[in-house]
Scaffold this motif. Structure first.
Motif, PDB file in Angstrom:
ATOM      1  N   GLU A 231       0.851  -1.422  -0.029  1.00 26.61           N
ATOM      2  CA  GLU A 231      -0.079  -0.053  -0.002  1.00 26.61           C
ATOM      3  C   GLU A 231       0.822   1.370   0.076  1.00 26.61           C
ATOM      4  OE1 GLU A 231      -3.045   1.847   3.410  1.00 26.61           O
ATOM      5  OE2 GLU A 231      -3.117  -0.061   3.075  1.00 26.61           O
ATOM      6  N   ASP A 232       0.927   2.352  -0.946  1.00 27.74           N
ATOM      7  CA  ASP A 232       1.309   3.353  -0.798  1.00 27.74           C
ATOM      8  C   ASP A 232       0.235   4.647  -1.562  1.00 27.74           C
ATOM      9  OD1 ASP A 232       3.101   5.482  -1.216  1.00 27.74           O
ATOM     10  OD2 ASP A 232       4.378   4.583  -2.604  1.00 27.74           O
ATOM     11  N   ASP A 233       0.008   5.360  -0.566  1.00 23.52           N
ATOM     12  CA  ASP A 233      -0.993   6.447  -0.918  1.00 23.52           C
ATOM     13  C   ASP A 233      -0.310   7.698  -1.538  1.00 23.52           C
ATOM     14  OD1 ASP A 233       0.145   7.534   1.168  1.00 23.52           O
ATOM     15  OD2 ASP A 233      -1.371   7.527   2.460  1.00 23.52           O
ATOM     16  N   GLY A 234       0.891   7.548  -1.534  1.00 26.92           N
ATOM     17  CA  GLY A 234       1.835   8.829  -2.279  1.00 26.92           C
ATOM     18  C   GLY A 234       1.834   9.757  -1.219  1.00 26.92           C
ATOM     19  N   CYS A 235       1.292   9.712  -0.104  1.00 32.64           N
ATOM     20  CA  CYS A 235       1.715  10.770   0.848  1.00 32.64           C
ATOM     21  C   CYS A 235       2.636  10.519   1.901  1.00 32.64           C
ATOM     22  CB  CYS A 235       0.350  11.231   1.406  1.00 32.64           C
ATOM     23  SG  CYS A 235      -0.921  11.931   0.135  1.00 32.64           S
ATOM     24  N   GLY A 236       3.533   9.275   1.623  1.00 36.50           N
ATOM     25  CA  GLY A 236       4.229   8.883   2.707  1.00 36.50           C
ATOM     26  C   GLY A 236       3.868   7.704   3.674  1.00 36.50           C
ATOM     27  N   ASN A 237       2.675   7.269   3.209  1.00 33.22           N
ATOM     28  CA  ASN A 237       1.804   6.381   4.254  1.00 33.22           C
ATOM     29  C   ASN A 237       2.207   4.806   3.397  1.00 33.22           C
ATOM     30  OD1 ASN A 237       0.868   7.714   6.169  1.00 33.22           O
ATOM     31  ND2 ASN A 237      -0.696   8.451   5.012  1.00 33.22           N
ATOM     32  N   VAL A 238       3.344   4.129   3.567  1.00 30.00           N
ATOM     33  CA  VAL A 238       3.397   2.660   3.088  1.00 30.00           C
ATOM     34  C   VAL A 238       3.428   1.482   3.817  1.00 30.00           C
ATOM     35  CG1 VAL A 238       5.480   1.853   1.756  1.00 30.00           C
ATOM     36  CG2 VAL A 238       5.128   4.350   1.569  1.00 30.00           C
ATOM     37  N   LYS A 239       2.657   0.701   3.134  1.00 34.97           N
ATOM     38  CA  LYS A 239       2.768  -0.545   3.803  1.00 34.97           C
ATOM     39  C   LYS A 239       3.580  -1.715   2.987  1.00 34.97           C
ATOM     40  CE  LYS A 239      -0.368  -4.052   6.023  1.00 34.97           C
ATOM     41  NZ  LYS A 239      -1.791  -4.333   6.320  1.00 34.97           N
ATOM     42  N   VAL A 240       4.481  -2.289   3.740  1.00 35.60           N
ATOM     43  CA  VAL A 240       5.035  -3.445   2.759  1.00 35.60           C
ATOM     44  C   VAL A 240       5.084  -4.711   3.616  1.00 35.60           C
ATOM     45  CG1 VAL A 240       6.711  -1.540   1.728  1.00 35.60           C
ATOM     46  CG2 VAL A 240       7.391  -2.716   3.855  1.00 35.60           C
ATOM     47  N   SER A 241       5.491  -5.682   2.831  1.00 33.97           N
ATOM     48  CA  SER A 241       5.573  -7.146   3.344  1.00 33.97           C
ATOM     49  C   SER A 241       7.234  -7.591   3.145  1.00 33.97           C
ATOM     50  CB  SER A 241       4.697  -8.129   2.806  1.00 33.97           C
ATOM     51  OG  SER A 241       5.038  -8.256   1.411  1.00 33.97           O
ATOM     52  N   VAL A 242       7.817  -8.358   4.092  1.00 34.57           N
ATOM     53  CA  VAL A 242       9.167  -8.944   3.926  1.00 34.57           C
ATOM     54  C   VAL A 242       9.106 -10.344   3.852  1.00 34.57           C
ATOM     55  CG1 VAL A 242      11.550  -8.714   4.827  1.00 34.57           C
ATOM     56  CG2 VAL A 242      10.202  -6.503   4.810  1.00 34.57           C
ATOM     57  N   GLN A 292      12.311   2.847   4.539  1.00 32.46           N
ATOM     58  CA  GLN A 292      12.248   2.910   6.008  1.00 32.46           C
ATOM     59  C   GLN A 292      10.766   2.250   6.549  1.00 32.46           C
ATOM     60  OE1 GLN A 292      11.447   7.263   6.308  1.00 32.46           O
ATOM     61  NE2 GLN A 292      13.647   7.673   6.616  1.00 32.46           N
ATOM     62  N   ALA A 293       9.848   1.804   5.713  1.00 32.56           N
ATOM     63  CA  ALA A 293       8.607   1.039   5.983  1.00 32.56           C
ATOM     64  C   ALA A 293       9.148  -0.422   5.908  1.00 32.56           C
ATOM     65  CB  ALA A 293       7.708   1.180   5.009  1.00 32.56           C
ATOM     66  N   ALA A 294       9.971  -0.925   5.238  1.00 31.18           N
ATOM     67  CA  ALA A 294      10.706  -2.216   4.942  1.00 31.18           C
ATOM     68  C   ALA A 294      11.403  -2.391   6.441  1.00 31.18           C
ATOM     69  CB  ALA A 294      11.636  -2.435   3.719  1.00 31.18           C
ATOM     70  N   LEU A 295      12.246  -1.693   6.843  1.00 31.89           N
ATOM     71  CA  LEU A 295      13.003  -1.610   7.843  1.00 31.89           C
ATOM     72  C   LEU A 295      12.329  -1.827   9.177  1.00 31.89           C
ATOM     73  CD1 LEU A 295      15.977  -1.509   9.315  1.00 31.89           C
ATOM     74  CD2 LEU A 295      16.052   0.828   9.432  1.00 31.89           C
ATOM     75  N   ALA A 296      11.064  -1.097   9.338  1.00 26.84           N
ATOM     76  CA  ALA A 296      10.213  -1.101  10.342  1.00 26.84           C
ATOM     77  C   ALA A 296       9.919  -2.553  10.387  1.00 26.84           C
ATOM     78  CB  ALA A 296       9.403  -0.216  10.230  1.00 26.84           C
ATOM     79  N   GLU A 297       9.262  -3.088   9.254  1.00 21.54           N
ATOM     80  CA  GLU A 297       8.647  -4.422   9.239  1.00 21.54           C
ATOM     81  C   GLU A 297       9.676  -5.393   9.833  1.00 21.54           C
ATOM     82  OE1 GLU A 297       5.855  -7.204   8.591  1.00 21.54           O
ATOM     83  OE2 GLU A 297       5.731  -5.135   8.773  1.00 21.54           O
ATOM     84  N   ILE A 298      11.000  -5.368   9.155  1.00 20.95           N
ATOM     85  CA  ILE A 298      12.056  -6.072   9.405  1.00 20.95           C
ATOM     86  C   ILE A 298      12.175  -6.374  10.924  1.00 20.95           C
ATOM     87  CG2 ILE A 298      14.543  -6.645   9.473  1.00 20.95           C
ATOM     88  CD1 ILE A 298      14.439  -5.527   6.399  1.00 20.95           C
ATOM     89  N   ARG A 299      11.913  -5.181  11.588  1.00 21.20           N
ATOM     90  CA  ARG A 299      12.504  -5.030  13.116  1.00 21.20           C
ATOM     91  C   ARG A 299      11.144  -5.828  13.732  1.00 21.20           C
ATOM     92  NH1 ARG A 299      14.631   1.052  13.130  1.00 21.20           N
ATOM     93  NH2 ARG A 299      16.836   0.534  12.973  1.00 21.20           N
ATOM     94  N   THR A 300      10.158  -6.080  13.164  1.00 19.37           N
ATOM     95  CA  THR A 300       8.977  -6.838  13.901  1.00 19.37           C
ATOM     96  C   THR A 300       8.860  -8.134  13.686  1.00 19.37           C
ATOM     97  OG1 THR A 300       7.620  -6.630  11.861  1.00 19.37           O
ATOM     98  CG2 THR A 300       7.453  -4.762  13.424  1.00 19.37           C
ATOM     99  N   LEU A 301      10.084  -8.862  12.882  1.00 17.40           N
ATOM    100  CA  LEU A 301       9.989 -10.057  12.497  1.00 17.40           C
ATOM    101  C   LEU A 301      10.789 -11.027  13.506  1.00 17.40           C
ATOM    102  CD1 LEU A 301      10.718  -9.983   8.629  1.00 17.40           C
ATOM    103  CD2 LEU A 301       8.580 -10.275   9.932  1.00 17.40           C
TER     104      LEU A 301
END
Length: 301
Positions: A231-242, A292-301
């Protein structure tokens, strides 16, 4: 046998039978071994199998019947058929020990293929007079023939190599070791210079076993783990999967920093300045908020 196995894995078994015999927990005979039933069963599968698994109640206390049934198996089926007996593989606990023995027998073809392939690779490189050893999952070594007899003991030997290697390189005997690979990150404990053994039943492919295994925790995160934008709304709100899928050994072909078309955790690390791998220019246009969103997701794994 295989009562709790998934159907696709249980299908490896051509036939099974239960015969009288075995011992009590104190070594006293439970029932006389029915050798005729053993011979009849082996005769019925002759020419249909290349490996046999034999498991007897309380065989870790007394394995007379397992050894005798193994002799009968070789008499009827011939010496080319591999025989796995549970007292040499698992510990106390009938079902888990039986499962480990069946898995060991099922790995017969794989063991033959990887040992022969390894030997051939060495021969192709001109290495013909060296003694060849493979790693076991307890941090020690075994011969090629031992690996063919007990291929299950090579499971998880990768992390144990890393744990032993960490001890050798750091001169430390007690530590926590983290092995970051292409697909997984494995955490293990170095105790007195060797990998600490797991004290609980280990599940392999959904099958509960109780043979020796290193106490290792695996996380589906590696250098080749695939990063996807959900998800990427173009306004900095990004959701990724790793992950947990990975490009694996093809990372030098598929990762962005190597000119590929697949975003991986390695690309994220390079974009954030955390690593110097490949060509950083190839990820310079990767949006910072995605990294940065990917790094945040990595830290939750």
């Amino acid at each position: 046998p295989m009562v709790d196995w998934a159907d696709d894995i249980a299908a490896v078994c051509v036939a099974s039978t239960i015969v009288e015999g075995g011992f009590e927990y104190d070594g006293k005979r439970l029932a006389a071994l029915d050798e005729d039933a053993c011979r009849e069963f082996f005769a019925s599968v002759k020419g249909k199998v290349d490996a046999v698994a034999i498991s007897c109640v309380f065989s870790t206390v007394r394995n007379d019947d397992e050894l005798r049934v193994a002799e009968i198996a070789r008499e009827v089926l011939g010496d080319d058929v591999r025989v796995s007996i549970s007292s040499e593989i698992g510990s106390m606990g009938l079902i888990e020990r039986e499962n480990a023995t069946i898995l060991n027998a099922a790995l017969n073809h794989v063991a033959q293929r990887f040992t022969e392939g390894f030997a051939q690779s060495l021969e192709d490189k001109g290495v013909t007079n060296a003694e060849v050893y493979l790693s076991q999952n307890d941090g020690t070594l075994m011969t090629m023939e031992h690996a063919r007899r007990y291929p299950i003991l090579t499971i998880a030997c990768g992390p144990t190599n890393s744990i032993r290697g960490a001890s050798y390189l750091t001169k430390q005997d007690d530590a926590i070791v983290i092995d970051v690979g292409g697909t997984t990150t494995d955490l293990g404990v170095l105790a007195h210079g060797f990998p600490r053994e797991s004290g609980v039943a280990v599940t392999i492919g959904g099958v509960r076993t109780n043979f020796r295994m290193p106490d290792v925790i695996s996380i589906g995160l590696g250098g080749g783990s695939i990063v996807r934008i959900l998800e990427d709304d173009g306004c900095g709100n990004v959701k990724v999967s790793v992950g947990p899928d990975s490009v694996g050994y093809a990372i030098t072909e598929r990762a962005l920093v190597f000119g590929g078309d697949t975003m991986t955790t390695t690309d994220i690390a390079v974009r954030l300045g955390m690593a110097e791998v490949g060509n950083p220019e190839l990820v310079s246009e990767l949006p910072l908020e995605v990294a940065q969103a990917a790094l945040a997701e990595i830290r939750t794994l």
